[in-house]
Design a protein around this motif. Structure first.
Motif, PDB file in Angstrom:
ATOM      1  N   ARG A 249       0.880  -1.175   0.021  1.00 15.87           N
ATOM      2  CA  ARG A 249       0.053   0.099   0.182  1.00 15.87           C
ATOM      3  C   ARG A 249       0.875   1.234  -0.127  1.00 15.87           C
ATOM      4  N   TYR A 252       2.194   1.483  -3.578  1.00 20.78           N
ATOM      5  CA  TYR A 252       1.158   2.112  -4.445  1.00 20.78           C
ATOM      6  C   TYR A 252       0.664   3.462  -4.450  1.00 20.78           C
ATOM      7  N   ALA A 253       0.884   3.790  -3.230  1.00 19.11           N
ATOM      8  CA  ALA A 253       0.466   5.199  -3.244  1.00 19.11           C
ATOM      9  C   ALA A 253       1.636   6.262  -3.757  1.00 19.11           C
ATOM     10  N   LYS A 255       2.383   6.419  -6.909  1.00 21.40           N
ATOM     11  CA  LYS A 255       2.237   6.622  -8.315  1.00 21.40           C
ATOM     12  C   LYS A 255       1.930   8.305  -8.662  1.00 21.40           C
ATOM     13  N   PHE A 257       0.362   9.904 -10.595  1.00 18.32           N
ATOM     14  CA  PHE A 257      -1.314  10.322 -10.440  1.00 18.32           C
ATOM     15  C   PHE A 257      -1.910   8.928 -10.996  1.00 18.32           C
ATOM     16  N   ARG A 258      -3.349   8.934 -10.699  1.00 15.20           N
ATOM     17  CA  ARG A 258      -4.164   7.934 -10.585  1.00 15.20           C
ATOM     18  C   ARG A 258      -3.966   7.188 -11.913  1.00 15.20           C
ATOM     19  N   TYR A 259      -3.936   7.931 -13.013  1.00 16.85           N
ATOM     20  CA  TYR A 259      -4.087   7.246 -14.453  1.00 16.85           C
ATOM     21  C   TYR A 259      -2.590   6.886 -14.989  1.00 16.85           C
ATOM     22  N   ASP A 263       1.465   0.596 -13.026  1.00 22.91           N
ATOM     23  CA  ASP A 263       1.010  -0.401 -12.274  1.00 22.91           C
ATOM     24  C   ASP A 263       1.412  -1.936 -12.491  1.00 22.91           C
ATOM     25  N   LEU A 286      -9.551  -2.984  -5.853  1.00 18.25           N
ATOM     26  CA  LEU A 286      -8.266  -2.456  -6.462  1.00 18.25           C
ATOM     27  C   LEU A 286      -8.076  -3.235  -7.922  1.00 18.25           C
ATOM     28  N   ASP A 289     -10.076  -1.584 -10.280  1.00 19.71           N
ATOM     29  CA  ASP A 289      -9.448  -0.441 -10.977  1.00 19.71           C
ATOM     30  C   ASP A 289      -8.452  -0.776 -11.694  1.00 19.71           C
ATOM     31  N   LEU A 293      -7.449   0.471 -15.607  1.00 22.26           N
ATOM     32  CA  LEU A 293      -6.272   1.187 -15.972  1.00 22.26           C
ATOM     33  C   LEU A 293      -5.233   0.584 -17.256  1.00 22.26           C
TER      34      LEU A 293
END
Length: 409
Positions: A249, A252-253, A255, A257-259, A263, A286, A289, A293
Motif C-alpha cells: 500500500r 502503490y500510493a 504513483k 497520479f491515478r492514471y 501499475d 483494486l 480499478d 487502467l
C-alpha cells in the motif's frame, strides 16, 4: 593525442554532458536545470528523453521519438560520438531491434568507455528478452571501465543485474555490493543486489539490506516503486503478511497520479498474493480499478511482458473477455516473431486460467516454459508464470497427465 584526451574520447557520449550522466544513470531522469549549451547537448537532451520514453514499449512514444529523429539531419552535429547512436535509435523506433543493437555495438567498439550507451543497449535487450546477451558488451568495455572511471559504479550495477539473469547469483551480488560501496545512491546497483538475494531466497538478508539503505532508494522517482515491490515480496516470503501488504500500500500510493502507467509492480505483487489464496477478496476493488487502467494498453504496447501483466489484472478482475480482446489485438506489430509466439501462448494460458480451465493453462505454460525469457523483464518478474503454472497444476483434475518441467524463467 595524450592519454587523458584518448580516455575522454573513448568515453563517447559520456563526455558530452558530464553533469547529466550521474543524474540520468541514477534513474532520476534529467536534472530540471539541464539546459543544453552545445550543439551536441542540444541533440543529446531529446535523445535521453526519447530513450527513456520508448523503454516503456508504448507505440505512441515510439512515434513521438521517431518524429524528433526524422527532423535531425543525417549527420546531426559535428560530433562523431553521436552519429552511430542516433542511427541506432532510428532503427529502434523502426522496430529493427537487431539493427539498433548492431549500431550500438559498433559505437562501443570505438568508444568502449561509453557507459551511457551500455545502458542504452541494456534496456534494448531488457525490452526484447535478450538481457543475458549483454556479456558481449562487457567483453568490449571491461578494460575501459575500471575503478577510476567516473561511471564505474553504474557499469557494475548493470553488470550485476545481467549476471543475475544469467544465473550467476553470487557474482551478481558481489558486483552489486561493490557498486553500492562506490556510490550508495546508485539505485540500479541496489537493484542488482536485491535481485541476487531474491534468486538466492535470502529473504531476511534482502529485507535487512533494503531497510538499511532505504534513504538511498525510497525517494528515487524512477525505481522506488520497483524496489518497494521487492521489499513487499521479501516480507511476504518471510511470512510477514501484514508488513508485506502495508509495504504494498505504501508503494502503490507513490504513483505520480491515478492514471499514470505505473501499475506493473502492483499487478506483480497482488497476483502473487492471489495465488496464495484464490478466494481472498481483500483487493477485489483494486483489481477492478487495475483492469480498467490496464485496458488502455490493449493494442498499444510492443511488449508481451507488459501484456502479460495486463492479462493477470483482467483475470483477477474476472474479465476474461478483456484478455480475449488483448489477444485479438496482439498482431505482432513491433514484436519479434519468436517473442510474438510465446507471448500469445502465455496470454492464452492466462485466459484459460481466468475461466477455470486449469489443465489447458498448465499444458500451455509447461510447453512454453523454456522460452519465457523472450518476453523480457527479469527472472523474478517472470516467476508469476511459474507460480500460475503451479497453481493451475494444483487445481487440475487428478487424472490429467503431468508434463515434465524445465527449470527456466
Amino acid at each position: 593525442m595524450s592519454n587523458s584526451e584518448h580516455a575522454s574520447r573513448a568515453d563517447g557520449c559520456c563526455r558530452l554532458w558530464p553533469d547529466v550522466n550521474t543524474h540520468f544513470l541514477s534513474l532520476k531522469g534529467l536534472p530540471p536545470d539541464a539546459v543544453p549549451r552545445t550543439a551536441a547537448q542540444q541533440v543529446l537532451h531529446p535523445l535521453l528523453v526519447g530513450f527513456d520514453a520508448i523503454a516503456g514499449c508504448e507505440l505512441k512514444e515510439f512515434y513521438r521519438f521517431k518524429m524528433y529523429l526524422q527532423r535531425l539531419p543525417e549527420a546531426p552535429v559535428a560530433c562523431p560520438e553521436l552519429i552511430q547512436v542516433v542511427a541506432a535509435f532510428r532503427c529502434w523506433v523502426d522496430f529493427d531491434y537487431s539493427g539498433a543493437r548492431a549500431l550500438f555495438i559498433a559505437h562501443l567498439q570505438e568508444y568502449p568507455g561509453d557507459v551511457l550507451t551500455v545502458f542504452f543497449v541494456h534496456m534494448l535487450d531488457f525490452c526484447t528478452g535478450k538481457t543475458c546477451d549483454l556479456v558481449d558488451v562487457f567483453e568490449i568495455c571491461d578494460s575501459s571501465v575500471d575503478a577510476t572511471h567516473p561511471l564505474s559504479s553504474f557499469y557494475l550495477g548493470i553488470k550485476s543485474f545481467v549476471l543475475c539473469e544469467r544465473v550467476e547469483f553470487e557474482q551478481a551480488r558481489v558486483l552489486g555490493l561493490q557498486a553500492v560501496a562506490q556510490r550508495p545512491d546508485n539505485i540500479y546497483a541496489i537493484h542488482g543486489v536485491v535481485h541476487a538475494l531474491h534468486e538466492q531466497q535470502q529473504w531476511a538478508a534482502l529485507c535487512e539490506f533494503l531497510e538499511g539503505c532505504k534513504d538511498n532508494w525510497a525517494f528515487n522517482p524512477g525505481m522506488r516503486m520497483h524496489i518497494y515491490w521487492h521489499l513487499a515480496i521479501a516480507y511476504l516470503m518471510s511470512s510477514q503478511y501484514e508488513l508485506s501488504t502495508a509495504t504494498f500500500r505504501e508503494f502503490y500510493a507513490l504513483k505520480d497520479f491515478r492514471y499514470a502507467k505505473q501499475d506493473l509492480d502492483a499487478v506483480g505483487f497482488l497476483w502473487r498474493l492471489k495465488l496464495q489464496n484464490l478466494e481472498d477478496r481483500q483487493f477485489d476493488e483494486l483489481w477492478q480499478d487495475l483492469s480498467i487502467l490496464w485496458s488502455g494498453s490493449i493494442g498499444t504496447s510492443t511488449s508481451h511482458f507488459h501484456n502479460m501483466h495486463a492479462a493477470f489484472a483482467f483475470a483477477a478482475a474476472d474479465r476474461p473477455l478483456l484478455i480475449d480482446k488483448l489477444i485479438a489485438e496482439s498482431d505482432g506489430f513491433g514484436i519479434e516473431p519468436a517473442t510474438q509466439q510465446v507471448g500469445v501462448d502465455v496470454l492464452n494460458a492466462i485466459a484459460f486460467f481466468a475461466r477455470g480451465a486449469y489443465a489447458e493453462c498448465y499444458q500451455i505454460l509447461a510447453a512454453s516454459q523454456s522460452v519465457w525469457l523472450r518476453l523480457g523483464g527479469s527472472r523474478a518478474q517472470r516467476e508469476l508464470l511459474m507460480k500460475t503454472m503451479n497453481m493451475a497444476q494444483k487445481m487440475m483434475p487428478s487424472h490429467q497427465p503431468r508434463v515434465r518441467l524445465v527449470n527456466a524463467l
